[in-house]
Design an enzyme around this catalytic site. Structure first.
Site, PDB file in Angstrom:
ATOM      1  CD  GLU A 250      -6.586 -23.747  -4.906  1.00 27.20           C
ATOM      2  OE1 GLU A 250      -6.865 -24.483  -3.930  1.00 27.20           O
ATOM      3  OE2 GLU A 250      -6.073 -22.622  -4.790  1.00 27.20           O
TER       4      GLU A 250
ATOM      5  CB  SER B 137       2.829  17.804  15.059  1.00 31.50           C
ATOM      6  OG  SER B 137       4.080  18.335  14.709  1.00 31.50           O
TER       7      SER B 137
END
Length: 883
Positions: free
Chosen positions: A117, A392
């Site tokens: 950071e 399908s």
């Protein structure tokens, strides 16, 4: 001439030859030296004045705000979540633990945050001008915000500051508080406050609470290097890099943190390599809370659509009004906790998972959802995080609806149903073949040839664009005929499928699915509101015809298990194993709708392999759909499906049938353990052009269901499961009269518990790679999965290696692809990433009488999505690839 005379003569010549030059007007220069100096003076003075003003603001305002807001995180109430009737369903309460003193925090854990950071944390005074400058250069180069310049002190200032507005003055105030913090506290004190205050995903705040939440460790000194890096990875995106919710993204970000720690000298290279390799598998204690899955989804939507961070929501005091129906959500949750609704797992490694999404098609609101069994707060959600092959279930979207929309077809149109190849792509039918079949019957029986033929007729791009228009995310590589049978490279999920089908239910109009109706802030002001503008994706006539045909699927087709006491239309989908000789399934689907709501159900293993496959097919999902929707719709006024004012669709008049139809005789069934096939045979009826229909019932089932159709007098059932007993019968069907005979005699067969291993295929090249338990690369798959079905399975022996050219010829009259014996052709195997395409059955497969080449295994892609689909030029079986 004298010198004087020569001089005078030259002067006179010069006077007479020279002409007066016209006078030119001199232009005044705008940028004079004087003006530049004065401009620089005033600019410098202004800059000094602004700097002094800014300095005074930072010093005075920062100290004042810090004193006023010290030790505070919020002054607002908790954010509250409401259902569609404004009933409170939950609050975003904090998960905090006792603060940890700096001396109790491991130095390496502090280093992980510093490296990630703010690597100059111990050098700057609250604001890192060097980092700001570097970030500005990168942002300008990229023409976007790609890097931030906030220090750890500034991040702490954000948590202390009360308001959530994102303006220049807020940023300036953040800086002023950061400077004040540095003036009043040591670096160690600031780091201690930072680690005890920041958000670690959801409502978890503080490093100790995070350690308990994600690793079950209250003592930070017990954390390992990879665990420290995992926590240090989270501030950049607490939700995105949550290891419980997104373990793969968390691992990727953790690797970045570990690299930074190594680069800055905090860990050694062996430590980095070892920590990068660890997979996250911690399971926190279960905390059951009603509606948690929906609340998490709504919070995510607030972040993604409205730009609110988790921290904003946790401390902002918002009221979030959702579209959730309490009865429906409770019904779904109860169904997911009932293990009887799911197939029993084969071992303790994995359970059969599922996902369900219910949408109100009239407004697009999500009524209920569930992303898995044993769902945990902010856990992995299969509603939208997992993508699987739809089988399908995609046929109505990619082939039938766009064909109707073209105006060249109706639901009564006759479609080609002959055995055929489309270039090198050779799909197959499970129920046999005929010259033609009506579109309605093709959908009801889930035949493969008509869907592929139809997509080829209307154009692949037409079907591709129609599917994308309904909200399903496809890739350009999906533009091939296997798309008609479910071949999508990245898969899909229940959210996308339910949203897409809602357009059928809503008369052709599609509304984007959403979970939040509105959000009000702590003052009661509505700050966000859903946009429910509909988009027409097909005509009313097309939607009506699709609904008519898909009601037949539920009335007397593959979706009979989804019947409830209301009108239902829908479609099944099954994605088979993809492993040679294994008839089990990877994924089963049912997507359906009533006139009120649309819902999609998926079931399967998260990590399917040869051991972790489903014995059941799509009726399992259809039955689950029906059970949930029956109860969820209680109290919802019943409606009828919308019908256009004018429907000009030709309908066939019923054909007179003969008085009698001869019943089939001599029906027999016998199980062959060597091929794991139930062989069926019967005597032919003395009439030409007859089709035979075989029906099957497992003894625990109450009624027979259609198994397969054929024109021969023998067939095989390779989908019969070990340890079960089945009953069969056959009928004769006369296509010209549309007449079906009475059932033949019934034959019962018990399947052995320990099927024998089939003899090796002599055609197999021993140099081919053998499969591994990993997910096999797979692609386009269709419902009835003739990829490995057919009288002989030679089609599978044509190279399924994915990257190697086909080099093994199939044997016999294969249905897997190839042309009567040449399974290999020049195919590229099972997909761009290799492997045999999975086979899809609804109902189960036709027999296979010869062993086939095992598919080449590949690594799974896209969070469980089975492989990628091949282009139409590659050899392919029905839902898959030609061997």
């Amino acid at each position: 001439m004298s010198k004087d005379e020569i001089s005078r003569t030259n002067r006179n010549r010069d006077r007479t030859s020279s002409k007066p030059k016209p006078k030119t007007k001199k232009k005044k220069r705008f940028l004079t030296k004087k003006r530049v100096l004065w401009t620089m003076f005033f600019a410098t003075a202004l800059a000094i004045f602004c700097a002094l003003g800014g300095y005074l603001f930072i010093m005075l305002n920062g100290e004042k705000l810090l004193d006023a807001n010290k030790d505070k995180l919020t002054v607002n109430e908790t954010t509250k979540i409401y259902d569609r009737n404004a009933n409170l369903i939950g609050e975003l309460s904090f998960e905090k633990s006792d603060p940890v003193d700096y001396q109790d925090i491991p130095k390496l854990l502090v280093s992980a945050f510093v490296a990630t950071e703010d690597k100059r944390y111990f050098e700057h005074k609250g604001v890192d001008l060097w980092a700001i400058g570097r970030a500005a250069v990168k942002d300008i180069a990229a023409r976007s915000m790609v890097e931030g310049g906030s220090t750890i002190t500034q991040q702490l200032a954000k948590n202390i500051f009360l308001t959530r507005d994102k303006t220049f003055f807020r940023k300036a105030t953040e800086v002023s508080i950061a400077v004040a913090l540095e003036n009043q506290h040591t670096k160690e004190e600031i780091m201690e406050m930072y680690l005890n205050r920041i958000n670690f995903g959801g409502t978890t705040y503080g490093i100790k609470a995070a350690s308990i939440r994600y690793f079950g460790k209250s003592n930070l000194n017990e954390l390992k290097v990879w665990e420290m890096a995992t926590l240090a990875a989270m501030p950049k995106g607490p939700s995105r890099y949550n290891p419980l919710r997104n373990p793969e993204l968390s691992k990727e970000r953790r690797a970045v943190v570990l690299q930074l720690m190594y680069d800055q000298g905090y860990i050694t290279e062996p430590e980095m390599i070892e920590a990068k390799a660890v997979n996250y598998n911690y399971k926190p204690p279960e905390k059951k809370q009603r509606y948690q899955a929906f609340i998490d989804y709504a919070v995510d939507e607030a972040e993604e659509k409205f730009g609110l961070s988790e921290d904003d929501l946790n401390i902002g005091g918002y009221k979030i009004y959702t579209t959730m129906d309490k009865n429906a959500q409770e019904t779904v949750e109860d169904a997911f906790t009932d293990s009887d609704n799911f197939e029993k797992p084969v071992d303790d490694e994995q359970i059969v998972q599922g996902s369900m999404t219910i949408i109100n098609q009239e407004n697009g609101g999500i009524v209920a959802l569930m992303g898995g069994r044993n769902y945990e707060k902010k856990g992995y959600s299969r509603v939208n995080d997992s993508r699987r092959s739809p089988g399908s279930a995609i046929k109505p979207l990619v082939a039938y609806a766009p064909a109707l929309e073209s105006g060249k077809f109706t639901m009564e149109s006759r479609l080609s149903n002959e055995k055929q190849c489309f270039g090198k792509y050779c799909p197959n039918n499970l129920h046999g073949y005929s010259s033609t079949i009506s579109m309605s019957d093709a959908i009801q029986k889930s035949e493969n040839i008509p869907a592929v033929w139809l997509l080829n007729e209307i154009g692949i791009n037409t079907g591709f664009q129609f599917v994308k228009k309904t909200g399903i995310n496809l890739a350009d590589e999906d533009k091939n005929l296997a798309l008609a049978l479910g071949g999508v490279s990245k898969g899909t999920n229940t959210l996308e499928m339910a949203q897409a089908y809602s357009s059928f239910a809503n008369g052709g109009e599609l509304r984007e699915a959403y979970s939040i109706k509105s959000i009000t802030d702590s003052t009661g002001t509505t700050v966000y509101k859903a946009n429910t503008t509909p988009k027409r994706v097909m005509s009313e006539t097309t939607a009506w015809q699709m609904t008519e045909m898909m009601q037949n699927v539920v009335r007397d087709g593959t979706g009979k298990k989804a019947k409830i006491n209301r009108p239902v239309a829908g479609k099944t989908g099954t994605n088979q194993s993809g492993y040679s000789g294994i008839s089990s399934n990877r994924d089963v689907w049912f997507v359906g709708y009533t006139p009120e709501w649309t819902a999609a159900v998926w079931m399967g293993y998260d990590k399917p392999d040869k051991q972790h496959l489903l014995k059941n097919s799509s009726p399992l999902a259809a039955a689950f759909w029906g059970k949930v929707m029956e109860k969820a719709l209680e109290g919802v006024p019943e409606k009828q499906f919308p019908q256009p004012d004018r429907v000009d669709i030709p309908k066939n008049e019923p054909t007179p049938t003969p008085e009698t139809a001869q019943t089939v005789s001599g029906f027999a069934a016998e199980y062959d353990a060597s091929t794991m096939t139930v062989n069926l045979s019967w005597q032919a009826v003395p009439v030409s052009g007859v089709e035979y229909r075989i029906y099957r019932r497992e003894t625990s089932e109450t009624e027979f269901s259609s198994l397969l159709n054929t024109v021969s007098t023998s067939a095989g059932d390779i989908s019969a499961m070990p340890g079960l007993t089945y009953e069969y019968y056959v009928t004769a069907y006369y296509p010209e009269q549309d007449l079906e005979s009475e059932p033949s005699n019934t034959a019962a067969v018990s399947v052995q518990d320990e099927p024998q291993t089939p003899e090796p295929d002599p055609t197999i090249d021993p140099n081919l790679p053998t499969p591994t338990p990993d997910n096999t690369g797979e692609a386009g798959t269709g419902e009835d999965n003739p990829g490995n079905s057919g009288n002989n399975s030679g089609g599978n022996s044509g190279n399924n290696n994915g990257n190697n050219p086909g080099n093994n010829n199939g044997n016999g009259n294969q249905q897997g692809g190839g042309n009567n014996g040449n399974g290999g052709n020049n195919g590229n195997g099972g997909g761009n990433n290799g492997g045999t395409l999975p086979e899809i059955t609804d109902p189960p497969l036709a027999p296979t009488t010869e062993p086939t080449v095992p598919p080449a295994a590949t690594d799974p892609v896209n969070e469980g999505t089975e492989g990628v689909i091949l282009s139409p030029e590659t050899d392919a079986t029905d839902e898959g690839i030609l061997p």
